[in-house]
Design a protein around this motif. Structure first.
Motif, short mmCIF file in Angstrom:
data_model
loop_
_atom_site.label_atom_id
_atom_site.label_comp_id
_atom_site.label_asym_id
_atom_site.label_seq_id
_atom_site.Cartn_x
_atom_site.Cartn_y
_atom_site.Cartn_z
N ASP A 29 0.87 -1.17 0.00
CA ASP A 29 0.00 0.00 0.00
C ASP A 29 0.91 1.23 0.00
N ARG A 30 1.00 1.89 -1.13
CA ARG A 30 1.94 3.01 -1.27
C ARG A 30 1.48 4.25 -0.52
N LYS A 31 0.22 4.30 -0.15
CA LYS A 31 -0.27 5.46 0.61
C LYS A 31 0.06 5.31 2.09
N SER A 32 -0.22 4.13 2.65
CA SER A 32 0.05 3.90 4.07
C SER A 32 1.48 3.42 4.31
N GLY A 33 2.13 2.91 3.26
CA GLY A 33 3.47 2.36 3.39
C GLY A 33 3.51 0.93 3.87
N GLN A 34 2.36 0.33 4.08
CA GLN A 34 2.32 -1.02 4.65
C GLN A 34 2.53 -2.10 3.59
N LEU A 35 3.24 -3.14 4.01
CA LEU A 35 3.36 -4.38 3.23
C LEU A 35 2.48 -5.44 3.88
N HIS A 36 1.89 -6.28 3.06
CA HIS A 36 1.09 -7.40 3.56
C HIS A 36 1.48 -8.66 2.79
N ALA A 37 1.37 -9.80 3.45
CA ALA A 37 1.68 -11.08 2.81
C ALA A 37 0.68 -12.11 3.28
N GLY A 38 0.28 -12.98 2.35
CA GLY A 38 -0.65 -14.04 2.69
C GLY A 38 -0.24 -15.35 2.05
N ALA A 39 -0.14 -16.40 2.86
CA ALA A 39 0.16 -17.75 2.37
C ALA A 39 -1.07 -18.62 2.59
N ASP A 40 -1.42 -19.37 1.60
CA ASP A 40 -2.63 -20.18 1.61
C ASP A 40 -2.55 -21.25 2.70
N LYS A 41 -3.51 -21.26 3.60
CA LYS A 41 -3.52 -22.24 4.69
C LYS A 41 -4.20 -23.55 4.29
N ARG A 42 -4.57 -23.68 3.01
CA ARG A 42 -5.04 -24.99 2.56
C ARG A 42 -3.93 -26.02 2.67
N ARG A 43 -2.70 -25.55 2.70
CA ARG A 43 -1.55 -26.41 2.92
C ARG A 43 -0.80 -25.86 4.13
N ALA A 44 -0.57 -26.73 5.11
CA ALA A 44 -0.01 -26.26 6.37
C ALA A 44 1.39 -25.70 6.24
N SER A 45 2.08 -26.03 5.16
CA SER A 45 3.48 -25.63 5.05
C SER A 45 3.69 -24.21 4.57
N GLY A 46 2.64 -23.53 4.10
CA GLY A 46 2.78 -22.19 3.55
C GLY A 46 3.32 -21.20 4.57
N SER A 47 4.06 -20.20 4.08
CA SER A 47 4.70 -19.24 4.98
C SER A 47 4.72 -17.87 4.34
N ALA A 48 4.23 -16.87 5.08
CA ALA A 48 4.24 -15.48 4.62
C ALA A 48 4.90 -14.62 5.69
N VAL A 49 5.90 -13.83 5.29
CA VAL A 49 6.68 -13.05 6.24
C VAL A 49 6.87 -11.64 5.68
N VAL A 50 6.66 -10.64 6.53
CA VAL A 50 7.00 -9.25 6.24
C VAL A 50 8.12 -8.87 7.19
N GLN A 51 9.20 -8.32 6.63
CA GLN A 51 10.38 -8.03 7.47
C GLN A 51 11.01 -6.70 7.07
#
Length: 560
Positions: free
Chosen positions: A538-560
């Protein structure tokens, strides 16, 4: 009453308006990665922390997935890597699709009666096309990365040597392919425990793939496509009944392609061109939907119109699309707003269009095994990458000493015109197998750029990839964030079979009845599909977001 808006069709071909540039951030300042496995996401972040950019991180994530998610992707397969370089605001697609060997003959995939022999297309050496993923990793590191290839491949090599505990999804896929795995000694040695299914908490070590990745790290392109490894691959494939030559490997090169770029209302979409069918299908569907005021519609009418757009785009996919280096496709016509207007005119606002009223082929079943990851780095570089070996564990063939499973991408060709592949998709001569040709794909790595928000989107899922990405784009435009989008229940129509497939909780009983009253056939699938991974800025708020699909338990989303 469904209202169409001709003006929206015209707007679909215009440029974005200037949008308060002074108020928008030019760089995220942080990074986000969403991938199919926590170890792969961690590998990407490790490389970023070592001074790498999104492209170095992509190499690390892709190579690590080859180790920890071998049932879905890897260096024995290929992929499409959509790149955005912030320094010059450029977009490129790295086409690392596999290629048919020189000795390819369609007749080799037919049975004695002239029908398609699916055993030959799915399992073993004949099913394997020349891999493209190793060439892509080398190319991206050399032309876009900041770090040596050795640094970006180091996490994957370390995990392969040390070992990891496979998740339930990998163990389930080994069980599904058990009988084919047992045919090949190196496959059984890699994926079984003393000839039996692995037990939970099994530590999977793969020193062979560590050596293969080290060869690539040391020698680049020639580490895989020449020398000792190339000889090992050719000898192993041919001993198992294949038809590779050293020249097939020596000839392989990635293709840098111009992405497909188009507008949907105020949104700019950058996506995959052929040999992916995804981008042109997305353009067709969104061009059709641009003529409707979707926000004013109730949910079922919106689904009805979206399904009808899906139906028409998949019809054209079957007929016209293939490898752009070998055939001429009517892409300008297929992507034209005027063509979309004609397709829209054939849609009844209250009734389904039976697919058999459109020229058709046949039907078959669906499978899915691919992997997708999305990356944004602190400078604003972006990667949307979808990679695959096709079906679960590809052809199930491991060449001794290599440590990776070979793809079965020959099934993505129209091996027999009109005959469905493993995903139920049909094709014509435009996607027929010829030496050196790349098979048509549904992979749809995409960027969605709005006045103040950007998303990096993609998913595995076989023939459902395109519809998943379409639904994700519409949800992001509606204001949803990645974590919500990847969790949304899904529906799919691919022209044939003429049904709406839905996940278990997509529509309630009343909604299903409404769709049926319109003439749609609705099938509920007990198992979910896809493994979508999205990051956004979001270029207005400056926020990054990440989403990993939980249909598979191994998914991983990280903002750093």
């Amino acid at each position: 009453m469904i209202r169409t808006c001709v003006l929206a069709v015209l707007l679909a071909a215009t440029h974005l308006p200037a949008a308060g540039a002074a108020e928008l951030a030019h760089e995220p300042g942080r990074a986000a990665i969403a991938s199919a496995h926590a170890l792969a996401t961690k590998a990407g972040m490790t490389v970023l922390n070592q001074g790498g950019n999104a492209f170095d991180a992509a190499v690390a994530v892709a190579a690590t997935l080859s180790v920890v998610e071998p049932q879905s992707s890897g260096i024995g397969g290929g992929g499409l890597f959509l790149l955005h370089r912030a320094s010059d605001n450029s977009d490129r697609m790295i086409d690392a699709r596999e290629t048919a060997p020189r000795a390819t003959r369609p007749a080799d995939f037919l049975d004695a009666d002239g029908g398609l022999d699916q055993e030959k297309a799915w399992n073993g050496a004949l099913a394997a096309a020349i891999p493209g993923e190793p060439a892509a990793l080398v190319w991206i590191a050399k032309h876009y990365g900041k770090l040596p290839l050795k640094t970006s491949l180091a996490p994957a090599i370390r995990i392969a040597r040390k070992g990891f505990v496979p998740d339930a999804r990998m163990l389930d896929d080994i069980e599904e392919r058990l009988e084919v795995i047992k045919r090949y000694p190196a496959s059984a040695a890699l994926f079984l425990q003393r000839g039996a299914l692995p037990k939970p908490n099994w530590v999977h070590r793969n020193p062979d793939i560590a050596r293969t990745l080290t060869l690539i790290a040391d020698k680049g392109h020639d580490g895989f496509y020449g020398g000792e490894l190339a000889r090992t691959l050719v000898e192993g494939i041919n001993a198992a009944g294949g038809n590779w030559t050293l020249q097939d490997l020596a000839d392989y090169q990635v293709k840098e392609r111009e992405p497909l770029v188009f507008q949907y209302r105020e949104w700019r979409i950058v996506t995959a061109p052929p040999p992916s069918s995804g981008g042109i299908a997305l353009k067709q569907m969104l061009n059709i939907l641009a003529g409707y005021d979707l926000a004013s519609l109730d949910r079922i009418h919106r689904v009805h119109l979206t399904v009808e757009a899906m139906r028409r785009a998949y019809r054209d996919r079957a007929e016209y699309l293939g490898d752009p280096d070998y055939i001429t496709m009517p892409l300008e016509e297929l992507g034209s707003p005027l063509y979309a207007a004609g397709l829209r005119a054939s849609i009844h606002p209250e009734r389904a269009t039976p697919s058999d009223l459109l020229p058709g082929y046949t039907k078959a079943k669906e499978r899915e095994h691919t992997s997708h990851f999305s990356i944004i780095d602190a400078e604003g570089n972006r990667v949307s990458a979808t990679q695959t070996i096709n079906l679960a564990l590809g052809s199930a063939l491991v060449i001794p000493g290599t440590g990776f499973v070979m793809n079965n991408e020959m099934d993505d060709f129209a091996l027999k015109s009109g005959a469905p592949n493993a995903f139920g998709l049909v094709g014509a001569d435009a996607n027929a197998p010829h030496p050196g040709r790349r098979p048509l794909s549904s992979m749809s790595p995409s960027f969605l750029i709005g006045p103040d928000r950007i998303a990096v989107i993609g998913s595995p899922g076989g023939s459902t990839i395109i519809t998943q990405v379409l639904e994700a784009m519409l949800a992001f435009i509606d204001g949803q964030l990645p974590a919500q989008i990847v969790a949304n229940p899904r529906y799919h129509h691919q022209y044939l079979p003429d049904v709406i497939e839905m996940e278990n909780d997509t529509f309630d009983a009343e909604e299903v009845q409404q769709l049926q009253a319109m003439g749609h056939s609705v099938i509920r699938r007990d198992k979910p599909w896809g493994f979508m991974n999205i990051v956004s800025w979001d270029r207005k708020s400056g926020q990054l977001h990440a989403g990993a699909d939980k249909r598979r338990a191994s998914g991983s989303a990280v903002v750093q």
